[in-house]
Each structure stands twice: as structure tokens, then as C-alpha cells.
Design a protein around this motif. Structure first.
Motif, mmCIF file in Angstrom:
data_model
loop_
_atom_site.group_PDB
_atom_site.id
_atom_site.type_symbol
_atom_site.label_atom_id
_atom_site.label_comp_id
_atom_site.label_asym_id
_atom_site.label_seq_id
_atom_site.Cartn_x
_atom_site.Cartn_y
_atom_site.Cartn_z
ATOM 1 N N GLY A 13 -11.572 52.929 53.792
ATOM 2 C CA GLY A 13 -11.579 51.485 53.604
ATOM 3 C C GLY A 13 -10.206 50.857 53.601
ATOM 4 N N GLU A 14 -9.211 51.557 54.139
ATOM 5 C CA GLU A 14 -7.837 51.067 54.110
ATOM 6 C C GLU A 14 -7.433 50.359 55.395
ATOM 7 O OE1 GLU A 14 -5.719 54.665 53.452
ATOM 8 O OE2 GLU A 14 -6.181 54.747 51.308
ATOM 9 N N ARG A 15 -8.096 50.677 56.493
ATOM 10 C CA ARG A 15 -7.757 50.103 57.799
ATOM 11 C C ARG A 15 -9.025 50.049 58.637
ATOM 12 N NH1 ARG A 15 -3.231 50.156 61.649
ATOM 13 N NH2 ARG A 15 -1.927 50.957 59.974
ATOM 14 N N HIS A 16 -9.372 48.850 59.104
ATOM 15 C CA HIS A 16 -10.536 48.686 59.964
ATOM 16 C C HIS A 16 -10.022 48.337 61.353
ATOM 17 C CE1 HIS A 16 -13.543 47.766 56.452
ATOM 18 N NE2 HIS A 16 -12.786 48.821 56.229
ATOM 19 N N SER A 17 -10.116 49.295 62.270
ATOM 20 C CA SER A 17 -9.552 49.147 63.616
ATOM 21 C C SER A 17 -10.665 48.994 64.642
ATOM 22 C CB SER A 17 -8.708 50.380 63.969
ATOM 23 O OG SER A 17 -7.695 50.607 63.015
ATOM 24 N N PHE A 18 -10.448 48.082 65.596
ATOM 25 C CA PHE A 18 -11.442 47.805 66.632
ATOM 26 C C PHE A 18 -10.814 47.889 68.010
ATOM 27 C CE2 PHE A 18 -13.039 45.518 62.930
ATOM 28 C CZ PHE A 18 -14.414 45.707 62.986
ATOM 29 N N ALA A 19 -11.599 48.362 68.969
ATOM 30 C CA ALA A 19 -11.252 48.228 70.376
ATOM 31 C C ALA A 19 -11.661 46.846 70.842
ATOM 32 C CB ALA A 19 -11.973 49.288 71.202
ATOM 33 N N VAL A 20 -10.863 46.270 71.729
ATOM 34 C CA VAL A 20 -11.159 44.962 72.311
ATOM 35 C C VAL A 20 -11.675 45.178 73.728
ATOM 36 C CG1 VAL A 20 -10.219 42.721 72.969
ATOM 37 C CG2 VAL A 20 -9.313 43.912 70.944
ATOM 38 N N ILE A 21 -12.853 44.632 74.017
ATOM 39 C CA ILE A 21 -13.433 44.735 75.354
ATOM 40 C C ILE A 21 -14.009 43.382 75.743
ATOM 41 C CG2 ILE A 21 -14.001 47.185 75.076
ATOM 42 C CD1 ILE A 21 -16.918 46.357 74.583
ATOM 43 N N LYS A 22 -14.317 43.222 77.019
ATOM 44 C CA LYS A 22 -15.038 42.033 77.477
ATOM 45 C C LYS A 22 -16.528 42.250 77.236
ATOM 46 C CE LYS A 22 -12.035 39.172 79.551
ATOM 47 N NZ LYS A 22 -12.081 39.054 81.006
ATOM 48 N N VAL A 76 -19.467 56.315 58.449
ATOM 49 C CA VAL A 76 -19.205 54.885 58.448
ATOM 50 C C VAL A 76 -19.880 54.240 59.648
ATOM 51 C CG1 VAL A 76 -17.407 53.127 58.590
ATOM 52 C CG2 VAL A 76 -17.003 55.214 57.273
ATOM 53 N N VAL A 77 -20.572 53.153 59.409
ATOM 54 C CA VAL A 77 -21.167 52.376 60.492
ATOM 55 C C VAL A 77 -20.183 51.259 60.825
ATOM 56 C CG1 VAL A 77 -23.080 50.918 61.216
ATOM 57 C CG2 VAL A 77 -23.508 52.903 59.737
ATOM 58 N N ILE A 78 -19.610 51.311 62.013
ATOM 59 C CA ILE A 78 -18.620 50.325 62.423
ATOM 60 C C ILE A 78 -19.336 49.155 63.077
ATOM 61 C CG2 ILE A 78 -16.598 49.887 63.880
ATOM 62 C CD1 ILE A 78 -15.929 52.874 63.601
ATOM 63 N N PRO A 79 -19.142 47.943 62.573
ATOM 64 C CA PRO A 79 -19.853 46.795 63.151
ATOM 65 C C PRO A 79 -19.365 46.486 64.564
ATOM 66 C CG PRO A 79 -18.211 46.062 61.566
ATOM 67 C CD PRO A 79 -18.267 47.558 61.460
ATOM 68 N N ARG A 80 -20.198 45.840 65.309
ATOM 69 C CA ARG A 80 -19.850 45.359 66.642
ATOM 70 C C ARG A 80 -19.808 43.834 66.558
ATOM 71 N NH1 ARG A 80 -20.348 48.036 71.708
ATOM 72 N NH2 ARG A 80 -20.464 46.616 73.495
ATOM 73 N N LEU A 81 -18.671 43.249 66.906
ATOM 74 C CA LEU A 81 -18.462 41.817 66.737
ATOM 75 C C LEU A 81 -18.273 41.172 68.103
ATOM 76 C CD1 LEU A 81 -15.733 42.127 63.937
ATOM 77 C CD2 LEU A 81 -18.217 42.063 63.628
ATOM 78 N N SER A 82 -18.862 40.002 68.320
ATOM 79 C CA SER A 82 -18.740 39.360 69.626
ATOM 80 C C SER A 82 -18.825 37.846 69.487
ATOM 81 C CB SER A 82 -19.835 39.843 70.578
ATOM 82 O OG SER A 82 -19.724 39.206 71.835
ATOM 83 N N ASP A 83 -18.100 37.150 70.366
ATOM 84 C CA ASP A 83 -18.235 35.695 70.464
ATOM 85 C C ASP A 83 -18.911 35.298 71.769
ATOM 86 O OD1 ASP A 83 -16.299 36.117 72.383
ATOM 87 O OD2 ASP A 83 -14.774 34.838 71.478
ATOM 88 N N GLY A 84 -19.462 36.288 72.470
ATOM 89 C CA GLY A 84 -20.110 36.034 73.741
ATOM 90 C C GLY A 84 -19.201 36.232 74.939
#
Length: 207
Positions: free
Chosen positions: A76-85, A13-21
Motif C-alpha cells: 500500500g505504499e505505491r500504486h503504479s499504473f501503465a498508461v494505454i489508449k 491485490v486487485v488492481i483497478p482499471r481506470l478510464s476516461d474513455g
């Protein structure tokens, strides 16, 4: 490529990287385990997240990553992300989309005490809402909070979730039946408060 217990192949699985800056969501890694322990041992986490073992150990954190986070992505049942700055890599907490079924799912949040009250939680929630609606094409998201977890309810309210109901004795917290608040957000609704705030006026620390 890995395999399931029945021998069937599982594509990586390729986990996306999401950011708002300012805030970034990335995959949760084994290197995050020690920070996960610290956050899950926090008094507020233990109070409001009854599924957390107490005490919460390094083994618990590693099991969470290997047995919940990774299979959740693979199935595909749970998409979990770490939160970082943005520009840093210190684990501040986690957000996830779970109980994915059809076009609906629920949001889960666990932000550590070091990032509470800084706006990190709200930014992380806004990022995962956008991912759920625009990346996963979901139509409705739900948010559950145990009564009286006003910090969680206010965070949901700030992100646009609408209060739907208070469900009596709906869940279990370490052997005790507890009431739950249910909130919802549709894909075509605003991502800011839709109703007047009806809770306490004191400063909430979750966001």
C-alpha cells in the motif's frame, strides 16, 4: 497467495482499471518490460529521472516490476499504473501515487516520447488524481520537479497543482545537488490551473 520474507501471507491485490474513455490506466505487467526499457532509455527520462539506471536494461525493467511495482501495491505504499489508449494495450508510460503516508502522497509520471504532446499525460494525471482523492481518500497531493523541468511543472499546473516553493539543493541528480520545484493540490480544489502560467510560452511536450 504469496508470502513475505518472514513467512507472513500476503493477500493478492486487485488492481483497478481506470478510464476516461480515451486513456486507460491498468496494472503494469511483465509483458510491458520491453516498452519500459525503450521509454526509460529516452533522453528526457534519463535527464529528469536520476534514479533510472543508465543504460536501462530488460533486467532493470523486470526488477522494477517485480521489486517495486508489485510490492508497492501489496504494501500500500505505491500504486503504479501503465498508461494505454482505450481499446489498445500498447504501453505508453506510467503514472503512480507514491510515498503514501496518512492522507497525503506524491504523484509520479513517466510518459514515453511517442505519447508526448498528445494530451495522454494530462488525462493520465487527471485519472490518477481522481483515484487518489476518491479511491484512496487522500486529502493532499504533492508534485516535485527538478528545476528547470518546465514540461513537468506545466503538466502539474494544467492539472490544478499550485506552485508552493523552489527548494535549493533539495535533491541529488547523479551526484550533483539540484533545486526542486514543489507543487500541491488539495482534494477540494479545482482540477485546472489555479494560477497564471509564469513559465516559458513555447510548446511543452510532456502533456
Amino acid at each position: 497467495m504469496t508470502t513475505q520474507d518472514d513467512g507472513a501471507a500476503i493477500e493478492p491485490v486487485v488492481i483497478p482499471r481506470l478510464s476516461d474513455g480515451v486513456v486507460t490506466l491498468r496494472g503494469i505487467e511483465l509483458s510491458d518490460a520491453e516498452q519500459i526499457v525503450a521509454i526509460c532509455q529516452d533522453r528526457q527520462a534519463q535527464r529528469w529521472l536520476p534514479d533510472l539506471p543508465n543504460p536501462y536494461t530488460l533486467h532493470d525493467a523486470e526488477s522494477y516490476i517485480q521489486e517495486i511495482v508489485l510490492p508497492g501495491w501489496q504494501k500500500g505504499e505505491r500504486h503504479s499504473f501503465a498508461v494505454i489508449k482505450e481499446g489498445q494495450d500498447d504501453y505508453l508510460g506510467s503514472v503512480d501515487v507514491h510515498l503514501i503516508r496518512g492522507s497525503i502522497a506524491e504523484i509520479g509520471v513517466n510518459i514515453g516520447p511517442g505519447a508526448r504532446g498528445t494530451g495522454v499525460a494530462l488525462r493520465a494525471v487527471q485519472l490518477i488524481i481522481d483515484y487518489a482523492f476518491n479511491g484512496l481518500n487522500l486529502k493532499h497531493l504533492y508534485w516535485r520537479a527538478e528545476v528547470p523541468n518546465w514540461a513537468s511543472r506545466k503538466l502539474a499546473w494544467k492539472a490544478g497543482f499550485r506552485f508552493e516553493a523552489e527548494l535549493r539543493a533539495f535533491a541529488d541528480n547523479r551526484g550533483e545537488s539540484v533545486d526542486m520545484w514543489l507543487l500541491s493540490l488539495a482534494h477540494n480544489e479545482p482540477r485546472d490551473p489555479q494560477q497564471a502560467w509564469t513559465g516559458p510560452q513555447q510548446r511543452e511536450t510532456q502533456s
